[in-house]
Design an enzyme around this catalytic site. Structure first.
Site, PDB file in Angstrom:
ATOM      1  N   TYR A 125       0.835  -1.206   0.000  1.00  0.00           N
ATOM      2  CA  TYR A 125       0.000   0.000   0.000  1.00  0.00           C
ATOM      3  C   TYR A 125       0.865   1.250   0.000  1.00  0.00           C
ATOM      4  O   TYR A 125       1.904   1.294   0.681  1.00  0.00           O
ATOM      5  CB  TYR A 125      -0.876   0.059   1.258  1.00  0.00           C
ATOM      6  CG  TYR A 125      -2.078  -0.839   1.225  1.00  0.00           C
ATOM      7  CD1 TYR A 125      -3.255  -0.438   0.603  1.00  0.00           C
ATOM      8  CD2 TYR A 125      -2.059  -2.089   1.842  1.00  0.00           C
ATOM      9  CE1 TYR A 125      -4.377  -1.255   0.597  1.00  0.00           C
ATOM     10  CE2 TYR A 125      -3.177  -2.911   1.841  1.00  0.00           C
ATOM     11  CZ  TYR A 125      -4.335  -2.480   1.219  1.00  0.00           C
ATOM     12  OH  TYR A 125      -5.438  -3.293   1.215  1.00  0.00           O
ATOM     13  N   TYR A 164      -0.991  -9.955   0.364  1.00  0.00           N
ATOM     14  CA  TYR A 164       0.052  -9.472   1.262  1.00  0.00           C
ATOM     15  C   TYR A 164      -0.062 -10.109   2.638  1.00  0.00           C
ATOM     16  O   TYR A 164      -1.140 -10.536   3.053  1.00  0.00           O
ATOM     17  CB  TYR A 164       0.037  -7.938   1.370  1.00  0.00           C
ATOM     18  CG  TYR A 164      -1.240  -7.319   1.900  1.00  0.00           C
ATOM     19  CD1 TYR A 164      -1.492  -7.227   3.272  1.00  0.00           C
ATOM     20  CD2 TYR A 164      -2.183  -6.792   1.027  1.00  0.00           C
ATOM     21  CE1 TYR A 164      -2.654  -6.640   3.752  1.00  0.00           C
ATOM     22  CE2 TYR A 164      -3.350  -6.204   1.502  1.00  0.00           C
ATOM     23  CZ  TYR A 164      -3.577  -6.131   2.867  1.00  0.00           C
ATOM     24  OH  TYR A 164      -4.721  -5.554   3.331  1.00  0.00           O
ATOM     25  N   ARG A 174      -3.554 -11.920   3.288  1.00  0.00           N
ATOM     26  CA  ARG A 174      -4.805 -11.430   2.720  1.00  0.00           C
ATOM     27  C   ARG A 174      -4.908 -11.880   1.270  1.00  0.00           C
ATOM     28  O   ARG A 174      -3.965 -11.706   0.507  1.00  0.00           O
ATOM     29  CB  ARG A 174      -4.857  -9.890   2.718  1.00  0.00           C
ATOM     30  CG  ARG A 174      -4.851  -9.156   4.045  1.00  0.00           C
ATOM     31  CD  ARG A 174      -6.016  -9.421   4.967  1.00  0.00           C
ATOM     32  NE  ARG A 174      -7.302  -9.781   4.423  1.00  0.00           N
ATOM     33  CZ  ARG A 174      -8.270  -8.950   4.040  1.00  0.00           C
ATOM     34  NH1 ARG A 174      -8.091  -7.666   4.127  1.00  0.00           N
ATOM     35  NH2 ARG A 174      -9.416  -9.385   3.595  1.00  0.00           N
ATOM     36  N   HIS A 177      -7.525  -8.131  -2.818  1.00  0.00           N
ATOM     37  CA  HIS A 177      -8.813  -7.503  -2.535  1.00  0.00           C
ATOM     38  C   HIS A 177      -8.767  -6.015  -2.835  1.00  0.00           C
ATOM     39  O   HIS A 177      -7.706  -5.395  -2.819  1.00  0.00           O
ATOM     40  CB  HIS A 177      -9.221  -7.723  -1.071  1.00  0.00           C
ATOM     41  CG  HIS A 177      -8.254  -7.124  -0.098  1.00  0.00           C
ATOM     42  ND1 HIS A 177      -7.091  -7.749   0.274  1.00  0.00           N
ATOM     43  CD2 HIS A 177      -8.272  -5.940   0.563  1.00  0.00           C
ATOM     44  CE1 HIS A 177      -6.429  -6.982   1.123  1.00  0.00           C
ATOM     45  NE2 HIS A 177      -7.117  -5.867   1.318  1.00  0.00           N
ATOM     46  N   HIS A 179     -10.676  -2.619  -1.360  1.00  0.00           N
ATOM     47  CA  HIS A 179     -11.590  -2.053  -0.361  1.00  0.00           C
ATOM     48  C   HIS A 179     -12.551  -1.103  -1.071  1.00  0.00           C
ATOM     49  O   HIS A 179     -12.140  -0.365  -1.971  1.00  0.00           O
ATOM     50  CB  HIS A 179     -10.804  -1.250   0.677  1.00  0.00           C
ATOM     51  CG  HIS A 179      -9.850  -2.073   1.484  1.00  0.00           C
ATOM     52  ND1 HIS A 179     -10.174  -2.578   2.729  1.00  0.00           N
ATOM     53  CD2 HIS A 179      -8.579  -2.473   1.250  1.00  0.00           C
ATOM     54  CE1 HIS A 179      -9.138  -3.241   3.220  1.00  0.00           C
ATOM     55  NE2 HIS A 179      -8.156  -3.202   2.340  1.00  0.00           N
TER      56      HIS A 179
HETATM   57 FE   LIG Z   1      -6.305  -4.335   2.557  1.00  0.00          FE
END
Ligand SMILES: [Fe+3]
Lengths: 259, 188
Positions: A125, A164, A174, A177, A179
């Site tokens: 991110y 990640y 995870r 995905h 959000h």
């Molecule tokens: Fe996330």
């Protein structure tokens, strides 16, 4: 300059005083306390929620005008590089994500704001708090938004996010995905959730996915590969339809002018 | 055959990186830099709310994103309603809303509600956003008639929704997610 979002712009003739929204099925949503997802343990209320009827503030909500959108808000492959002036394109598998927003009765939810955020193709991110070793992509911000059209449809272009690791039971992973946050036509419909991708083997292993008790509810967050909307020699497409709380009809409610 | 309904899309936590999509400047992303969502420009008496969300151990929730929805100074919602968004400080968890004092709002069946702000809390570890209210300490008389406060059976818990007055138009409000003095959250 305050380029503030103006609630109420471009909304003549809103039917704000119609019926109530159907109650949330709290057994379908994840409960607050889900020990498999450790952070929820200290962040979940112990007391029962207080049930309350919906008043005028719950039956209306902020509205967002198209005029607030920037030209490439719904194209995450280029919007960050345009904003920073580098002009490049994000690295990764190019995809279109699209679908329709309706309420529980199948009625479209038009002109509503959807915001999205995601990791880059390596699972990193662009956030001061993300320290994962995967590199940042200089051309990817991971931030987008779109307003649904008159039929409740939305689409955006992006790159497929990477999986990640995160600390929960040691290193959990995870699934890929995106959000998303959606407003709906009233405050009662506000929803934030996550979109997953068909066929990802990490989905059933994820403690956050598994905060949702019902397998069918989890399935409703999995976007399907949509070869009908893929763009030849450009990008694959995935489809996710989003359902917001339904608004019941008004039968015997007095509509008070100017309320 | 019963009528068929679709099920609402289930919620998932907003996660620790909620800022990227909602207030990108807060996490170092150079996009939408002109949006000041925690500062609401509307006619009426100005107020500042300093807020803090605490977890069950009393530690500040430093990754929360908080949304505001309120009546304008004349008590109108709908297209006159005021919306805002604030981010908890990454170091100490405090957040601020600069807005106007809401008026008395209508409720159902001709009843009225005491002036209040509605706040929703999104954060890592919160699986579905929490919905709460903030009332003002000066409005005790209106609060005695308020339908939402009166719905809270435990009179002591009503106090968790009343802000602390710091000065003229200045308030502080602590939201406790859990434990002793847990804040009241609503299901509407
Ligand atoms: Fe996330």
């Amino acid at each position: 300059m305050n380029a503030k979002i103006q609630p109420g712009e471009n909304q003549p003739g809103r039917t704000a005083w119609q019926g109530d929204f159907v109650r949330r099925d709290r057994a379908w949503h994840p409960p607050a306390y889900t020990p498999g997802y450790k952070t929820s343990v200290l962040r979940s209320p112990n007391c029962a929620l207080i049930s309350l009827e919906q008043g005028p503030a719950e039956k209306t909500g902020p509205r967002f005008a198209r005029s607030m959108l920037h030209e490439f808000d719904n194209d995450l492959t280029i919007n960050y590089a345009r904003a920073t002036g580098s002009g490049g394109e994000a690295i990764g598998e190019r995809i279109i994500v699209h679908g329709r927003v309706t309420d529980e009765y199948g009625r479209p939810v038009p002109e509503t704001l959807i915001e999205v955020w995601q990791a880059n193709a390596g699972g990193r991110y662009r956030h001061v708090k993300d320290g994962y070793m995967a590199p940042l992509d200089p051309n990817f911000g991971g931030c987008g938004r779109v307003i649904t059209d008159a039929e409740g449809r939305y689409f955006f272009r992006t790159i497929k996010p990477g999986a990640y690791p995160w600390p929960n039971n040691g290193s959990d992973w995870r699934p890929a995905h995106i959000h998303f946050s959606i407003f709906g036509e009233a405050f009662a419909q506000r929803l934030v959730s996550q979109l997953y991708f068909e066929g990802d083997p990490l989905i059933p292993l994820c403690p956050i996915v598994n905060t949702i008790p019902d397998k069918r509810a989890i399935d409703s967050l999995v976007a399907r590969l949509d070869m009908g909307e893929m763009r030849p020699f450009d990008c694959l497409a995935y489809r996710l339809d989003i359902v917001l709380r339904g608004r019941q009809q008004t039968f015997f409610e007095n509509l008070t002018e100017g309320m | 055959m019963p009528v068929e309904y679709r099920k609402e899309t289930p919620s998932q936590t907003a996660g620790p990186y909620v800022h990227i999509g909602t207030v990108p400047v807060a996490c170092g992303i150079a996009m939408r830099q002109n949006e000041r969502l925690d500062s609401i420009d509307a006619p009426g008496p100005r107020i500042v709310i300093e807020g803090l969300v605490l977890d069950g151990s009393g530690a500040p929730v430093k990754d929360a994103m908080i949304e505001l929805w309120q009546a304008d100074a004349q008590g109108r919602v709908g297209e006159h309603g005021l919306w805002g968004r604030a981010v908890a400080d990454f170091k100490d968890g405090r957040f601020f809303f600069h807005t106007v004092r809401p008026g008395t709002l209508p409720w159902r069946a001709g009843r009225m509600q005491a002036p209040h702000l509605t706040l929703t809390i999104f954060a890592r570890g919160i699986n579905i956003h929490l919905h709460t209210r903030v009332y003002f300490p000066e409005d005790a008389a209106a609060q005695a008639e308020d339908p939402a406060l009166n719905r809270i059976e435990q009179v002591e818990r009503r106090k968790t929704l009343i802000a602390e007055r710091l000065g003229d138009g200045q308030y502080r409000h602590v939201i406790r997610l859990q434990g002793d003095r847990e804040t009241v959250f609503f299901d509407m």
